[in-house]
Design an enzyme around this catalytic site. Structure first.
Site, PDB file in Angstrom:
ATOM      1  N   GLU A 167       9.074   9.483   3.667  1.00  0.00           N
ATOM      2  CA  GLU A 167       8.320   9.993   2.517  1.00  0.00           C
ATOM      3  C   GLU A 167       9.254  10.701   1.526  1.00  0.00           C
ATOM      4  O   GLU A 167       9.115  10.550   0.317  1.00  0.00           O
ATOM      5  CB  GLU A 167       7.205  10.927   3.034  1.00  0.00           C
ATOM      6  CG  GLU A 167       6.359  11.590   1.971  1.00  0.00           C
ATOM      7  CD  GLU A 167       5.612  10.638   1.049  1.00  0.00           C
ATOM      8  OE1 GLU A 167       5.580   9.422   1.304  1.00  0.00           O
ATOM      9  OE2 GLU A 167       5.089  11.126   0.039  1.00  0.00           O
ATOM     10  N   LYS A 186       9.665   9.551  -2.336  1.00  0.00           N
ATOM     11  CA  LYS A 186       9.422  10.456  -3.470  1.00  0.00           C
ATOM     12  C   LYS A 186      10.602  10.414  -4.428  1.00  0.00           C
ATOM     13  O   LYS A 186      10.436  10.319  -5.632  1.00  0.00           O
ATOM     14  CB  LYS A 186       9.230  11.910  -3.011  1.00  0.00           C
ATOM     15  CG  LYS A 186       7.939  12.281  -2.361  1.00  0.00           C
ATOM     16  CD  LYS A 186       6.727  12.249  -3.239  1.00  0.00           C
ATOM     17  CE  LYS A 186       6.150  10.873  -3.340  1.00  0.00           C
ATOM     18  NZ  LYS A 186       5.179  10.408  -2.445  1.00  0.00           N
ATOM     19  N   GLU A 221      10.944   6.973  -6.287  1.00  0.00           N
ATOM     20  CA  GLU A 221       9.833   6.746  -7.219  1.00  0.00           C
ATOM     21  C   GLU A 221      10.050   7.439  -8.553  1.00  0.00           C
ATOM     22  O   GLU A 221       9.816   6.853  -9.600  1.00  0.00           O
ATOM     23  CB  GLU A 221       8.534   7.340  -6.641  1.00  0.00           C
ATOM     24  CG  GLU A 221       7.767   6.470  -5.701  1.00  0.00           C
ATOM     25  CD  GLU A 221       6.498   7.171  -5.211  1.00  0.00           C
ATOM     26  OE1 GLU A 221       5.464   6.511  -5.205  1.00  0.00           O
ATOM     27  OE2 GLU A 221       6.549   8.361  -4.832  1.00  0.00           O
ATOM     28  N   TRP A 253      -1.363  -1.864 -17.167  1.00  0.00           N
ATOM     29  CA  TRP A 253      -0.239  -2.065 -16.242  1.00  0.00           C
ATOM     30  C   TRP A 253      -0.116  -3.574 -16.138  1.00  0.00           C
ATOM     31  O   TRP A 253      -0.973  -4.248 -15.577  1.00  0.00           O
ATOM     32  CB  TRP A 253      -0.553  -1.451 -14.882  1.00  0.00           C
ATOM     33  CG  TRP A 253       0.598  -1.424 -13.942  1.00  0.00           C
ATOM     34  CD1 TRP A 253       1.517  -0.434 -13.799  1.00  0.00           C
ATOM     35  CD2 TRP A 253       0.951  -2.436 -12.984  1.00  0.00           C
ATOM     36  NE1 TRP A 253       2.421  -0.765 -12.822  1.00  0.00           N
ATOM     37  CE2 TRP A 253       2.099  -1.989 -12.303  1.00  0.00           C
ATOM     38  CE3 TRP A 253       0.420  -3.673 -12.638  1.00  0.00           C
ATOM     39  CZ2 TRP A 253       2.715  -2.732 -11.303  1.00  0.00           C
ATOM     40  CZ3 TRP A 253       1.030  -4.418 -11.649  1.00  0.00           C
ATOM     41  CH2 TRP A 253       2.179  -3.943 -10.995  1.00  0.00           C
ATOM     42  N   CYS A 256      -4.507  -0.429 -14.479  1.00  0.00           N
ATOM     43  CA  CYS A 256      -5.118  -0.457 -15.801  1.00  0.00           C
ATOM     44  C   CYS A 256      -6.308   0.503 -15.793  1.00  0.00           C
ATOM     45  O   CYS A 256      -7.030   0.604 -14.812  1.00  0.00           O
ATOM     46  CB  CYS A 256      -5.637  -1.822 -16.241  1.00  0.00           C
ATOM     47  SG  CYS A 256      -4.380  -3.076 -16.287  1.00  0.00           S
TER      48      CYS A 256
HETATM   49  C1  G6P Z   1       0.784   3.434  -5.179  1.00  0.00           C
HETATM   50  C2  G6P Z   1       0.990   4.898  -5.481  1.00  0.00           C
HETATM   51  C3  G6P Z   1       1.432   5.624  -4.217  1.00  0.00           C
HETATM   52  C4  G6P Z   1       0.427   5.396  -3.105  1.00  0.00           C
HETATM   53  C5  G6P Z   1       0.175   3.902  -2.856  1.00  0.00           C
HETATM   54  C6  G6P Z   1      -1.025   3.693  -1.942  1.00  0.00           C
HETATM   55  O1  G6P Z   1       1.998   2.830  -4.895  1.00  0.00           O
HETATM   56  O2  G6P Z   1       1.955   5.057  -6.506  1.00  0.00           O
HETATM   57  O3  G6P Z   1       1.536   7.009  -4.482  1.00  0.00           O
HETATM   58  O4  G6P Z   1       0.893   5.978  -1.926  1.00  0.00           O
HETATM   59  O5  G6P Z   1      -0.131   3.253  -4.089  1.00  0.00           O
HETATM   60  O6  G6P Z   1      -2.174   4.143  -2.622  1.00  0.00           O
HETATM   61  P1  G6P Z   1      -3.473   4.677  -1.944  1.00  0.00           P
HETATM   62  O7  G6P Z   1      -4.339   5.099  -3.107  1.00  0.00           O
HETATM   63  O8  G6P Z   1      -4.080   3.531  -1.180  1.00  0.00           O
HETATM   64  O9  G6P Z   1      -3.135   5.805  -1.060  1.00  0.00           O
END
Ligand code: G6P
Length: 611
Positions: free
Chosen positions: A484, A488, A491, A73, A2
């Site tokens: 990864e 990607k 997602e 969200w 949010c």
């Molecule tokens: C969310 C995002 C990801 C990220 C993860 C961890 O799921 O969409 O892209 O890797 O959070 O976030 P951080 O900010 O802790 O790296």
């Protein structure tokens, strides 16, 4: 998650707030809303994106110099107009926006229902504002005192901003566990979840701390704690540039951020590394290098893409420093009874620096006496502040929800830390150390070269855009890259994808392989090259469609794979920084071809501030 924005001053509040909400949309985009003081306290809200709210506002008289806005969200209650924020109090004289979760909301709600309150939404937020008003009515106190009293009874996480019909110059904000920044302008104040809505108006900001309440009244900012102790606002200068948060001619933030990587990695190395003089310095960890070199164990805490960076770091630290490493999902670690011993060092990796699970895991590790190093991208974020020491990744704001440049910057910082510790420990020879510095310095140019493969990768994407499944396989340092790459793709394109260690394929995923299954091998020349070549043959034998990321000049794999993507040769511990680039591009193009919203994929948020 949010995003929240508040404004009070002399500008048109609606313009400031809507623009700010668009910048914060990466934090959530289920619904959006705004409250303004204009012949009454008026709330306008709509399911969907901020642009839908904007359309809904067209033609309405919205003149106001104070207001609050929210992009949501959903946690409690489905995303719809009613559950959207802001929420009114019972009398409709107060409005609130909230980021976080009030965990004891149902008992508070029941108490209020018993007192005759009724609620229009299913949200915890509406309960909070009713509760605050109830306290104010019962105690006949000021609104900020009622907020303070209410927050002493609230369990959970929050960043809130409240405005009142009866006080046209008053905004009250408070935080616990969710970020809030206050921009201090000339006779005006901005409040937001991060600095991006503020940057074009002022570069002076105050980061609110947990358990602090900010009261902006008649042009003055006062801060007190939830225990009613006054605090002096600490004004800091923002270093963010406006252009860093705009698309700059790219179709999507994600593509801009992928293409920015040569620069973001350079920024990450800047002032820290000079191979000619053999200099490698990270100011943030200087005082802890001895402790790190003597560590019995390193524990890495992270989520999502940052967890993948942690896995690469595990391999690196073991290789160069000979220190045992455990990489933990923060969400699992925090609810186990983990063994953290004196002498263990903890790394917390986070792009946003706000991930709730990572923050909670840090607190747990701290309570057991661990020293915490933060590797964060967002300066001044909660994780950066909760850490004893750390290094910023300096990748600049990452707005696309799928993390790209933050990942490669995390790997860059972690490799620098690793080399510094290895040198201190004497587990790396001078020659190898020097070679690694040169290799690191050359990484931006190699990433640049890899980005030139964009057109070829777009063509590969076209071939596979209608696939329903993908498998990503890698070994050694390229195994986390496989994870990864798969993350990607799922997602942003919603194609089911799995990342696996290539050899482990035989224990399950091999059953999925048929002539329909695209299998992406990350098979660059390294110590497991021969092994992965055998794995490619195993997939070929089952008619899988092989796409291979290989080192330039590879003679063997192009004869076996349907498509090969050649990346420059890189020392194997640093290869993930380069080998991930084609996978980022592949998922980007597939998602665009499938018509997906690349920057704001469904159900995801950039900053996950709820557990
Ligand atoms: C969310 C995002 C990801 C990220 C993860 C961890 O799921 O969409 O892209 O890797 O959070 O976030 P951080 O900010 O802790 O790296």
């Amino acid at each position: 998650m949010c995003g929240i924005v508040g404004y009070v001053g002399h500008r048109d509040a609606q313009t400031v707030i809507i623009k700010g909400l668009k910048r914060l949309e990466y934090r959530g985009y289920d619904s959006a809303g705004i409250a303004l003081l204009n012949k009454g306290l008026n709330v306008y809200k709509k399911k969907g994106k901020v642009s839908e709210l904007e359309e809904y506002l067209v033609g309405k008289d919205l003149a106001s110099t104070i207001g609050i806005g929210h992009t949501r969200w959903a946690t409690h209650g489905e995303p719809n107009d009613v559950n959207a924020h802001p929420h009114y109090s019972s009398s409709k004289k107060l409005a609130i926006i909230h980021n976080g979760i009030i965990e004891n909301y149902s008992s508070l709600k029941q108490e209020l229902i018993n007192k005759g309150h009724s609620f229009t939404s299913e949200t915890d937020t509406e309960v909070l504002i009713h509760f605050i008003e109830d306290i104010q009515d019962n105690n006949q106190c000021s609104l900020d005192e009622a907020v303070r009293l209410a927050l002493t009874k609230v369990v959970g996480a929050y960043a809130i901003v409240i405005m009142s019909l009866e006080d046209p110059n008053l905004l009250i904000a408070a935080r616990k566990g969710s970020p809030l920044v206050i921009g201090v302008g000339k006779n005006e104040y901005f409040i937001a979840s991060d600095a991006t809505p503020i940057i074009e108006y002022t570069n002076e900001v105050v980061y609110l701390n947990d358990f602090e309440i900010a009261v902006i009244n008649d042009g003055k900012l006062k801060i007190k704690t939830i225990e009613d102790a006054p605090m002096t606002p600490y004004i800091q200068k923002l270093e963010l540039e406006l252009e860093a948060i705009e698309k700059g001619g790219f179709d999507h933030f994600m593509l801009k951020e992928i293409c920015e990587q040569p620069r973001s990695i350079k920024d990450c190395l800047r002032g820290r590394l000079d191979s000619q003089s053999g200099r490698l310095v990270l100011g943030g960890i200087r005082e802890y290098v001895n402790k790190l070199a003597n560590a019995d164990r390193i524990i890495i805490l992270a989520c999502g893409t940052s967890w993948h960076a942690g896995l690469v770091a595990e391999y690196m630290f073991e290789e160069f420093c000979r220190i045992p490493v455990e990489v933990e999902y923060a969400s699992e670690f925090r609810y186990r009874n983990p063994i953290v011993r004196e002498g263990d060092m903890v790394f917390a990796i986070s792009q946003s620096g706000e991930t709730a699970d990572t923050l909670a895991a840090i607190e747990l590790a701290k309570s057991k006496g661990a020293t915490i190093f933060g590797v964060c991208n967002v300066v001044g974020s909660s994780i950066a502040r909760a850490s004893h020491a750390g290094s910023y990744t300096h990748a600049g704001p990452e707005i696309g929800v799928a993390s790209t440049k933050a990942f490669t910057a995390q790997l860059t910082v972690l490799s620098m830390i690793c080399l510094i510790v290895a040198q201190k420990k004497g587990t790396i020879t001078d020659q190898k150390f020097h070679e690694m510095l040169v290799e690191l310095e050359n990484i931006p140019a190699k990433v640049e070269k890899t980005l030139k493969l964009n057109d070829q990768i777009r063509e590969i994407a076209y071939t596979f855009k209608d696939a329903t499944n993908f498998l990503y396989l890698g070994r050694g340092f390229n195994f986390p890259v496989a994870l990864e790459g798969a993350l990607k793709l799922k997602e942003i394109s919603y194609i089911h994808a799995e990342g696996y260690p290539a050899a482990e394929m035989k224990h399950g995923p091999i059953a999925l392989i048929d002539e329909e299954m695209p299998v992406v091998f990350i098979a660059t020349r390294d110590s497991s090259y021969e092994k992965i070549v055998s794995n490619i043959q195993e997939v070929k034998a089952r008619k899988g469609r092989v796409i291979a990321v290989v080192t330039e000049g590879d003679k063997l794999i192009p004869g076996m794979a349907e498509f090969t993507i050649e990346v420059p040769a890189v020392q194997e511990t640093l290869m993930p920084i380069v080998s991930v680039i084609p996978l980022q591009l592949l998922s980007y193009h597939i998602a665009v071809m499938r018509g997906c919203n690349v920057d704001q994929p469904r159900n995801l948020a950039k900053s996950v501030t709820v557990e």
